[in-house]
Design a protein around this motif. Sequence first.
Motif: not given
Length: 178
Positions: A16-18, A20-21, A38, A61-62, A65-66
Amino acid sequence: MSYFFFLHDLLLLLHTRRLWKSVASSVSVETTCSLREPASETELRLVEEYIGWPIPVAIRSSLMVCDGQDVIGARKGLIHGLPLLSCAQIWTEMRWRPSMKKNGLLPITAAQGHQQICCTREGSVVLLEGKQCHFKSHSFFHFIATLFVDGMDPLWKDIGSSSKSHRSEKGDGSEGDW
Protein backbone atom coordinates in the motif's frame (compact mmCIF):
# COMPACT_ATOMS: atom_id res chain seq x y z
CA MET A 1 -1.60 -18.75 12.82
CA SER A 2 -1.41 -15.14 14.08
CA TYR A 3 2.19 -14.90 12.80
CA PHE A 4 0.91 -15.61 9.27
CA PHE A 5 -1.73 -12.87 9.54
CA PHE A 6 0.86 -10.44 10.93
CA LEU A 7 3.16 -11.10 7.95
CA HIS A 8 0.27 -10.83 5.51
CA ASP A 9 -0.82 -7.49 7.02
CA LEU A 10 2.76 -6.19 7.02
CA LEU A 11 3.26 -7.10 3.35
CA LEU A 12 -0.06 -5.54 2.45
CA LEU A 13 0.87 -2.33 4.26
CA LEU A 14 4.23 -2.22 2.44
CA HIS A 15 2.46 -2.77 -0.89
CA THR A 16 0.00 0.00 0.00
CA ARG A 17 2.79 2.42 0.87
CA ARG A 18 4.49 1.67 -2.45
CA LEU A 19 1.22 2.23 -4.34
CA TRP A 20 0.52 5.54 -2.58
CA LYS A 21 4.11 6.67 -3.24
CA SER A 22 3.50 6.01 -6.94
CA VAL A 23 0.21 7.92 -6.77
CA ALA A 24 1.88 10.87 -5.00
CA SER A 25 4.52 11.07 -7.73
CA SER A 26 1.90 11.18 -10.49
CA VAL A 27 -0.34 13.98 -9.14
CA SER A 28 0.21 17.68 -8.45
CA VAL A 29 2.08 18.87 -5.38
CA GLU A 30 -1.15 20.52 -4.17
CA THR A 31 -2.97 17.16 -4.31
CA THR A 32 -0.08 15.33 -2.61
CA CYS A 33 -0.05 17.92 0.19
CA SER A 34 -3.79 17.44 0.70
CA LEU A 35 -3.34 13.79 1.76
CA ARG A 36 -3.73 13.38 5.51
CA GLU A 37 -1.59 11.54 8.04
CA PRO A 38 -2.42 7.85 8.71
CA ALA A 39 -5.54 6.87 10.65
CA SER A 40 -5.07 5.44 14.11
CA GLU A 41 -6.09 1.91 15.01
CA THR A 42 -8.73 3.42 17.32
CA GLU A 43 -10.31 5.38 14.46
CA LEU A 44 -10.39 2.27 12.27
CA ARG A 45 -11.99 0.20 15.05
CA LEU A 46 -14.66 2.85 15.68
CA VAL A 47 -15.72 2.71 12.03
CA GLU A 48 -15.73 -1.10 12.08
CA GLU A 49 -17.78 -1.20 15.28
CA TYR A 50 -20.34 1.17 13.82
CA ILE A 51 -20.75 -0.56 10.46
CA GLY A 52 -20.72 -4.04 11.98
CA TRP A 53 -18.17 -5.64 9.65
CA PRO A 54 -14.41 -5.36 9.08
CA ILE A 55 -13.29 -2.60 6.73
CA PRO A 56 -12.05 -4.35 3.54
CA VAL A 57 -8.29 -4.94 3.79
CA ALA A 58 -7.35 -2.69 0.85
CA ILE A 59 -9.33 0.24 2.27
CA ARG A 60 -8.08 -0.38 5.82
CA SER A 61 -4.43 -0.48 4.78
CA SER A 62 -4.91 2.62 2.61
CA LEU A 63 -6.39 4.48 5.59
CA MET A 64 -3.33 3.36 7.58
CA VAL A 65 -1.19 5.22 5.00
CA CYS A 66 -3.42 8.22 4.27
CA ASP A 67 -6.56 9.09 6.25
CA GLY A 68 -8.43 10.95 3.52
CA GLN A 69 -7.82 14.38 2.05
CA ASP A 70 -8.07 17.98 3.17
CA VAL A 71 -9.36 19.87 0.14
CA ILE A 72 -10.59 23.40 -0.31
CA GLY A 73 -12.78 24.10 -3.30
CA ALA A 74 -14.75 21.99 -5.72
CA ARG A 75 -13.21 19.27 -7.89
CA LYS A 76 -9.91 19.18 -5.96
CA GLY A 77 -10.15 15.54 -4.85
CA LEU A 78 -7.75 12.81 -5.87
CA ILE A 79 -10.20 10.71 -7.90
CA HIS A 80 -11.84 12.81 -10.61
CA GLY A 81 -12.29 15.67 -8.19
CA LEU A 82 -13.87 13.47 -5.51
CA PRO A 83 -11.88 13.82 -2.26
CA LEU A 84 -10.99 10.74 -0.23
CA LEU A 85 -12.83 10.48 3.09
CA SER A 86 -11.13 10.12 6.47
CA CYS A 87 -12.27 7.58 9.08
CA ALA A 88 -14.22 10.31 10.89
CA GLN A 89 -15.91 11.37 7.64
CA ILE A 90 -16.74 7.75 6.76
CA TRP A 91 -18.32 7.28 10.20
CA THR A 92 -20.34 10.50 9.78
CA GLU A 93 -21.43 9.57 6.25
CA MET A 94 -22.58 6.13 7.42
CA ARG A 95 -24.65 7.70 10.22
CA TRP A 96 -26.13 10.26 7.84
CA ARG A 97 -27.01 7.67 5.18
CA PRO A 98 -28.11 4.44 6.92
CA SER A 99 -29.07 2.89 3.56
CA MET A 100 -25.33 2.53 2.79
CA LYS A 101 -24.80 0.41 5.90
CA LYS A 102 -27.93 -1.61 5.14
CA ASN A 103 -26.66 -2.32 1.60
CA GLY A 104 -23.08 -3.18 2.67
CA LEU A 105 -21.49 -0.08 1.12
CA LEU A 106 -18.64 1.91 2.64
CA PRO A 107 -18.05 5.41 1.19
CA ILE A 108 -14.50 6.03 -0.04
CA THR A 109 -14.95 9.53 -1.47
CA ALA A 110 -17.16 12.47 -0.67
CA ALA A 111 -20.29 12.70 -2.78
CA GLN A 112 -20.32 15.43 -5.41
CA GLY A 113 -23.50 15.99 -7.31
CA HIS A 114 -25.01 12.57 -7.77
CA GLN A 115 -21.73 10.60 -7.80
CA GLN A 116 -19.79 8.85 -5.07
CA ILE A 117 -17.24 6.06 -5.01
CA CYS A 118 -17.87 3.30 -2.46
CA CYS A 119 -16.50 -0.07 -1.50
CA THR A 120 -18.66 -3.12 -0.95
CA ARG A 121 -18.35 -5.25 2.16
CA GLU A 122 -16.41 -7.77 0.03
CA GLY A 123 -13.94 -5.09 -1.18
CA SER A 124 -15.17 -4.32 -4.71
CA VAL A 125 -15.23 -0.69 -5.83
CA VAL A 126 -18.52 0.71 -7.12
CA LEU A 127 -19.67 4.06 -8.44
CA LEU A 128 -22.97 5.35 -7.14
CA GLU A 129 -24.77 7.53 -9.66
CA GLY A 130 -28.05 8.65 -8.20
CA LYS A 131 -29.78 5.39 -7.23
CA GLN A 132 -27.69 3.28 -9.63
CA CYS A 133 -24.69 1.27 -8.42
CA HIS A 134 -22.07 0.37 -11.06
CA PHE A 135 -19.22 -2.13 -10.53
CA LYS A 136 -15.80 -0.57 -11.30
CA SER A 137 -13.10 -2.87 -9.92
CA HIS A 138 -12.62 -6.01 -7.83
CA SER A 139 -10.48 -4.12 -5.28
CA PHE A 140 -9.44 -0.63 -4.22
CA PHE A 141 -5.78 -1.46 -4.98
CA HIS A 142 -6.70 -2.47 -8.51
CA PHE A 143 -8.86 0.64 -8.93
CA ILE A 144 -6.10 3.04 -7.76
CA ALA A 145 -3.34 1.24 -9.68
CA THR A 146 -5.41 1.29 -12.86
CA LEU A 147 -6.14 4.99 -12.47
CA PHE A 148 -2.68 6.25 -11.47
CA VAL A 149 -0.13 3.61 -12.50
CA ASP A 150 -1.64 2.16 -15.68
CA GLY A 151 -3.16 5.47 -16.77
CA MET A 152 -6.57 3.94 -17.57
CA ASP A 153 -9.81 5.48 -16.40
CA PRO A 154 -11.74 2.93 -14.31
CA LEU A 155 -14.51 5.36 -13.42
CA TRP A 156 -15.88 5.75 -16.89
CA LYS A 157 -14.81 2.44 -18.45
CA ASP A 158 -15.26 -1.06 -17.10
CA ILE A 159 -12.05 -2.80 -16.06
CA GLY A 160 -11.46 -6.29 -17.35
CA SER A 161 -13.47 -8.34 -19.79
CA SER A 162 -16.61 -8.72 -17.72
CA SER A 163 -18.82 -6.02 -16.28
CA LYS A 164 -20.49 -6.75 -12.97
CA SER A 165 -22.55 -4.63 -10.66
CA HIS A 166 -23.14 -4.60 -6.96
CA ARG A 167 -26.15 -6.71 -6.03
CA SER A 168 -29.33 -4.76 -5.73
CA GLU A 169 -31.48 -5.00 -2.61
CA LYS A 170 -33.42 -7.70 -4.44
CA GLY A 171 -30.24 -9.82 -4.33
CA ASP A 172 -30.47 -10.81 -8.00
CA GLY A 173 -27.11 -9.27 -8.97
CA SER A 174 -28.69 -6.91 -11.47
CA GLU A 175 -27.85 -3.26 -11.76
CA GLY A 176 -30.44 -1.03 -10.27
CA ASP A 177 -31.42 0.76 -7.16
CA TRP A 178 -29.15 0.07 -4.23
